[in-house]
Design a protein around this motif. Sequence first.
Motif, PDB file in Angstrom:
ATOM      1  N   ILE A 175       0.834  -1.206   0.000  1.00 30.79           N
ATOM      2  CA  ILE A 175       0.000   0.000   0.000  1.00 30.79           C
ATOM      3  C   ILE A 175       0.870   1.259   0.000  1.00 30.79           C
ATOM      4  O   ILE A 175       0.599   2.221  -0.726  1.00 30.79           O
ATOM      5  N   PHE A 218       1.233   6.285  -6.751  1.00 28.30           N
ATOM      6  CA  PHE A 218       0.001   6.939  -7.183  1.00 28.30           C
ATOM      7  C   PHE A 218       0.153   8.456  -7.131  1.00 28.30           C
ATOM      8  O   PHE A 218      -0.312   9.170  -8.016  1.00 28.30           O
ATOM      9  N   LEU A 219       0.846   8.956  -6.099  1.00 25.55           N
ATOM     10  CA  LEU A 219       1.070  10.393  -6.004  1.00 25.55           C
ATOM     11  C   LEU A 219       2.136  10.858  -6.995  1.00 25.55           C
ATOM     12  O   LEU A 219       2.378  12.052  -7.133  1.00 25.55           O
ATOM     13  N   LEU A 225      -2.264   3.278 -11.771  1.00 27.63           N
ATOM     14  CA  LEU A 225      -3.454   3.997 -11.298  1.00 27.63           C
ATOM     15  C   LEU A 225      -3.306   5.491 -11.518  1.00 27.63           C
ATOM     16  O   LEU A 225      -4.257   6.171 -11.910  1.00 27.63           O
ATOM     17  N   GLN A 257      -5.746   7.875 -13.952  1.00 30.86           N
ATOM     18  CA  GLN A 257      -6.585   8.884 -13.323  1.00 30.86           C
ATOM     19  C   GLN A 257      -7.231   9.852 -14.318  1.00 30.86           C
ATOM     20  O   GLN A 257      -8.399  10.176 -14.202  1.00 30.86           O
ATOM     21  N   ILE A 310     -10.417   8.426 -16.359  1.00 32.76           N
ATOM     22  CA  ILE A 310     -11.498   7.677 -15.722  1.00 32.76           C
ATOM     23  C   ILE A 310     -12.867   7.993 -16.300  1.00 32.76           C
ATOM     24  O   ILE A 310     -13.751   7.172 -16.267  1.00 32.76           O
ATOM     25  N   TYR A 360      -5.972  -4.498  -4.097  1.00 31.66           N
ATOM     26  CA  TYR A 360      -6.937  -4.870  -3.072  1.00 31.66           C
ATOM     27  C   TYR A 360      -6.890  -6.370  -2.769  1.00 31.66           C
ATOM     28  O   TYR A 360      -6.775  -6.778  -1.621  1.00 31.66           O
ATOM     29  N   VAL A 368      -3.591  -7.372  -1.048  1.00 30.90           N
ATOM     30  CA  VAL A 368      -3.533  -6.933   0.349  1.00 30.90           C
ATOM     31  C   VAL A 368      -4.476  -7.764   1.215  1.00 30.90           C
ATOM     32  O   VAL A 368      -4.114  -8.237   2.292  1.00 30.90           O
ATOM     33  N   LEU A 369      -5.692  -7.992   0.698  1.00 33.44           N
ATOM     34  CA  LEU A 369      -6.678  -8.768   1.451  1.00 33.44           C
ATOM     35  C   LEU A 369      -6.162 -10.186   1.703  1.00 33.44           C
ATOM     36  O   LEU A 369      -6.192 -10.687   2.835  1.00 33.44           O
ATOM     37  N   ASN A 419      -3.261 -10.269   4.153  1.00 31.76           N
ATOM     38  CA  ASN A 419      -3.768  -9.973   5.502  1.00 31.76           C
ATOM     39  C   ASN A 419      -4.384 -11.209   6.145  1.00 31.76           C
ATOM     40  O   ASN A 419      -4.084 -11.538   7.295  1.00 31.76           O
ATOM     41  N   GLY A 421     -12.951  -4.631   4.382  1.00 34.17           N
ATOM     42  CA  GLY A 421     -12.863  -3.179   4.254  1.00 34.17           C
ATOM     43  C   GLY A 421     -11.499  -2.619   4.593  1.00 34.17           C
ATOM     44  O   GLY A 421     -11.063  -1.643   3.979  1.00 34.17           O
ATOM     45  N   ALA A 454      -8.707  -3.693   3.887  1.00 35.58           N
ATOM     46  CA  ALA A 454      -7.719  -3.870   2.829  1.00 35.58           C
ATOM     47  C   ALA A 454      -7.927  -2.927   1.642  1.00 35.58           C
ATOM     48  O   ALA A 454      -7.101  -2.887   0.739  1.00 35.58           O
ATOM     49  N   VAL A 455      -9.022  -2.173   1.636  1.00 36.32           N
ATOM     50  CA  VAL A 455      -9.308  -1.310   0.475  1.00 36.32           C
ATOM     51  C   VAL A 455      -8.317  -0.142   0.421  1.00 36.32           C
ATOM     52  O   VAL A 455      -8.188   0.606   1.382  1.00 36.32           O
ATOM     53  N   PRO A 456      -7.579  -0.003  -0.697  1.00 36.61           N
ATOM     54  CA  PRO A 456      -6.661   1.130  -0.811  1.00 36.61           C
ATOM     55  C   PRO A 456      -7.455   2.438  -0.965  1.00 36.61           C
ATOM     56  O   PRO A 456      -8.350   2.516  -1.804  1.00 36.61           O
ATOM     57  N   PHE A 467      -6.810   5.370  -2.235  1.00 39.78           N
ATOM     58  CA  PHE A 467      -6.789   6.077  -3.525  1.00 39.78           C
ATOM     59  C   PHE A 467      -7.681   5.389  -4.547  1.00 39.78           C
ATOM     60  O   PHE A 467      -8.348   6.032  -5.343  1.00 39.78           O
ATOM     61  N   TRP A 468      -7.730   4.045  -4.471  1.00 39.38           N
ATOM     62  CA  TRP A 468      -8.575   3.305  -5.400  1.00 39.38           C
ATOM     63  C   TRP A 468     -10.044   3.564  -5.101  1.00 39.38           C
ATOM     64  O   TRP A 468     -10.845   3.828  -5.993  1.00 39.38           O
ATOM     65  N   LEU A 515     -11.070   6.965  -6.400  1.00 36.31           N
ATOM     66  CA  LEU A 515     -11.253   7.003  -7.854  1.00 36.31           C
ATOM     67  C   LEU A 515     -12.537   6.302  -8.261  1.00 36.31           C
ATOM     68  O   LEU A 515     -13.291   6.788  -9.113  1.00 36.31           O
ATOM     69  N   MET A 516     -12.814   5.146  -7.643  1.00 35.83           N
ATOM     70  CA  MET A 516     -14.007   4.387  -8.013  1.00 35.83           C
ATOM     71  C   MET A 516     -15.278   5.144  -7.620  1.00 35.83           C
ATOM     72  O   MET A 516     -16.285   5.094  -8.325  1.00 35.83           O
ATOM     73  N   ILE A 525     -15.546   8.369  -7.597  1.00 30.29           N
ATOM     74  CA  ILE A 525     -15.709   9.414  -8.616  1.00 30.29           C
ATOM     75  C   ILE A 525     -16.338   8.815  -9.874  1.00 30.29           C
ATOM     76  O   ILE A 525     -17.271   9.377 -10.451  1.00 30.29           O
ATOM     77  N   VAL A 526     -15.803   7.633 -10.273  1.00 29.59           N
ATOM     78  CA  VAL A 526     -16.346   6.981 -11.473  1.00 29.59           C
ATOM     79  C   VAL A 526     -17.841   6.761 -11.316  1.00 29.59           C
ATOM     80  O   VAL A 526     -18.626   7.100 -12.192  1.00 29.59           O
ATOM     81  N   VAL A 585     -19.205  10.371 -12.514  1.00 25.62           N
ATOM     82  CA  VAL A 585     -19.216  10.137 -13.955  1.00 25.62           C
ATOM     83  C   VAL A 585     -20.452   9.356 -14.390  1.00 25.62           C
ATOM     84  O   VAL A 585     -21.253   9.839 -15.194  1.00 25.62           O
ATOM     85  N   VAL A 623      -3.759  13.143   2.738  1.00 25.98           N
ATOM     86  CA  VAL A 623      -2.863  13.476   1.622  1.00 25.98           C
ATOM     87  C   VAL A 623      -3.415  12.894   0.330  1.00 25.98           C
ATOM     88  O   VAL A 623      -3.550  13.586  -0.685  1.00 25.98           O
ATOM     89  N   VAL A 624      -3.763  11.612   0.386  1.00 27.73           N
ATOM     90  CA  VAL A 624      -4.279  10.922  -0.793  1.00 27.73           C
ATOM     91  C   VAL A 624      -5.638  11.480  -1.201  1.00 27.73           C
ATOM     92  O   VAL A 624      -5.870  11.826  -2.363  1.00 27.73           O
ATOM     93  N   THR A 681      -5.564  14.896  -2.700  1.00 28.26           N
ATOM     94  CA  THR A 681      -5.004  14.886  -4.048  1.00 28.26           C
ATOM     95  C   THR A 681      -6.049  14.438  -5.061  1.00 28.26           C
ATOM     96  O   THR A 681      -6.208  15.055  -6.117  1.00 28.26           O
ATOM     97  N   ILE A 682      -6.792  13.373  -4.725  1.00 31.16           N
ATOM     98  CA  ILE A 682      -7.784  12.857  -5.664  1.00 31.16           C
ATOM     99  C   ILE A 682      -8.911  13.865  -5.880  1.00 31.16           C
ATOM    100  O   ILE A 682      -9.332  14.119  -7.008  1.00 31.16           O
TER     101      ILE A 682
END
Lengths: 315, 322
Positions: free
Chosen positions: A247, A254-255, A270, A274, A277, A292, A295-296, A299, B140, B142-144, B146-147, B150-151, B153-154, B158, B263-264, B267-268
């Motif tokens: 992560i 990503f930044l 990613l 951006q 999208i 995801y 990481v899942l 974990n 939950g 584990a969800v990044p 930034f992803w 973005l999702m 927003i999509v 959108v 921070v993330v 930015t998004i």
Amino acid sequence: MADVPGRSPATAATIRGAAAPELSRVALTRPRSYLRQSWDRFKRDRFALAALAVTVVIMLFSYGAPLISEFITHKSYSDQSLLRGLRPPFTDGYILGSDNLGRDILTRLAYGGRVSMTVALLAVASALAIGLPLGAIAGFYGRWIDSVIMRFVDIMLSIPGLFLLIFINTLFQVGWLGLSLVIASLSWMGLARLVRGEVLSLKHRDFIEAARVNGASDFRIIFLHMVPNVTPIIIVWATLAVPVFIIVEATLSFLGLGVRIPTPSWGNMLNEAQQFIARSWWLAFIPGFMIYITVLAINILGNGLRDALDPRLSE
Amino acid sequence: MGRYIVARLIGMVPLILGITIVTFAIANLVPGSPVTQYEFQPGVRPEDIERIRRQLGLDQPIHIRYVQWLSHVLRGDLGLSLITFRPVSELILEKLPNTLLLTVTALLLSLAFSIPVGVLAAVRRNSIFDQIATISAVAGVAVPTFWLGLMLIVLFAVKFREWGLPALPPGGMYDLRGGGGLLDRIEHLLLPAFTLAFVQTASWTRYIRSQMIEVLRQDYIRVAEAKGLPQRLVIFRHGLRNAILPLVTLLALDLPTLFSGAVVTETIFTWNGLGRLIVDSTFKRDYTVVMGVVLFISFLTVVANLLADILYAQLDPRIRYD
């Protein structure tokens, strides 16, 4: 009234008589090793088993990137085709679609996984190399050495890691090797605390005293007698650190501060996705989804390992 | 209590000094110095370079420079931005309210969700609700961030617009075309706050659930039940109050995570806060600003930890520090 003196010999005799065949069977079964016991405990956790399988598949996918590029997609991760950009999945021979430059997403995903995974694994190895000896030395020697090391741990813990990473990335250009070293140098503190605590509790155990009486050096006692006893904790820590580092790397990339283009990593894929999208949402969905799932899975695997290796630690 | 606070304040001093030393050391590891750029310029004589070095104090040994720098930092002077030449502290104070608005909203969202879900899961242990809550919490965490952003927003900015549904704005803090009303602000706040709150909510739900299970096992809960209190009172007055106490500490410990998430998220969603300030400054190589934000956030973390400890002692009469 079970322990009336007169009755106990009789009771013992009955037990001995009845249990004799049972006992001989016990003697015949070989004692299970620690590893065997742990594996037996691990096997019972179906989620952990599934997570292990997923992790292995992702590893094979990532480290098999050149094979995937050679035999499945027939494209390299940098092959561009500007006329065939932003194709959705399953069109024009792109299994997962193409990005804005017409590069094959599946190939880039595999190579990106290799970079992300390698950075994370290297960072874990380096963090182990810093945190393990520092924690062990602090716990073993105590006194001022302990205070100095642990105050340093406190200081490092109170600077939010991501901000320090951004700061370092502003001042230096780091490649992926440097990136993993920087991540490691900012995340060994938790491990050092863990190891210190364990070493403190081992310090006055008989086998350590025995080793000392036998004239073992401090180095020998720490690394041959204490470290093997903290191995389960280290394995669990290392496993659960992998997703955290994935992560971190992905966040930096990503930044736009981590792995630099054109080398693909899940994070910078990613970042590049951006701006598209609104048109091609799958460009952003696919690498994020890979992060995801990885990481899942790791974990869950780490939690399973914790329960299996050290039942005391489980929640 | 008073003595404890004083002792903790004194204990903070080496910590803060340590933070400044680490930050200063990293900044000084950079090869070259601010005068390097003049060395290859035609028309700049060596004695000019020497003069600039002296003026900037670069001829001093490093520990003297550190002390001089520290005395400025302690007076709140974090230097000037290399790009806009505005004081760094002014920039930080300008962006801080926006970041606080975002993080506090996210925090409240997290609490509003994780406390009821965690409590209900603990009270109805092993029920279907509990199982769903536990599994979603694991999934939950584990969800990044930034992803997720973005999702969202999509989907909400959108796709909703494409489908003719009421869409949310994809970024910014208010509508630039004469917006700025309360509703407009809330609209812009929704997606980033939700994104920032998400991961925290998952981990706090788990935490409150296990904490609540622990508390419900205590003798005083059995006493409360035995004397015939209604279940609602047992759970909320006797159970929840004790279960959420440690959350105060957790809140302080999670503050760095929250700011990193900001921070993330900023930015998004082009949210004009501290997170965007540090990322933007990074790309402009405006390292005095970056360094200032790092120091500021670190101080904030240290102070938050102190406040949490004091608050914890205030809330829980069983804890005595002296």
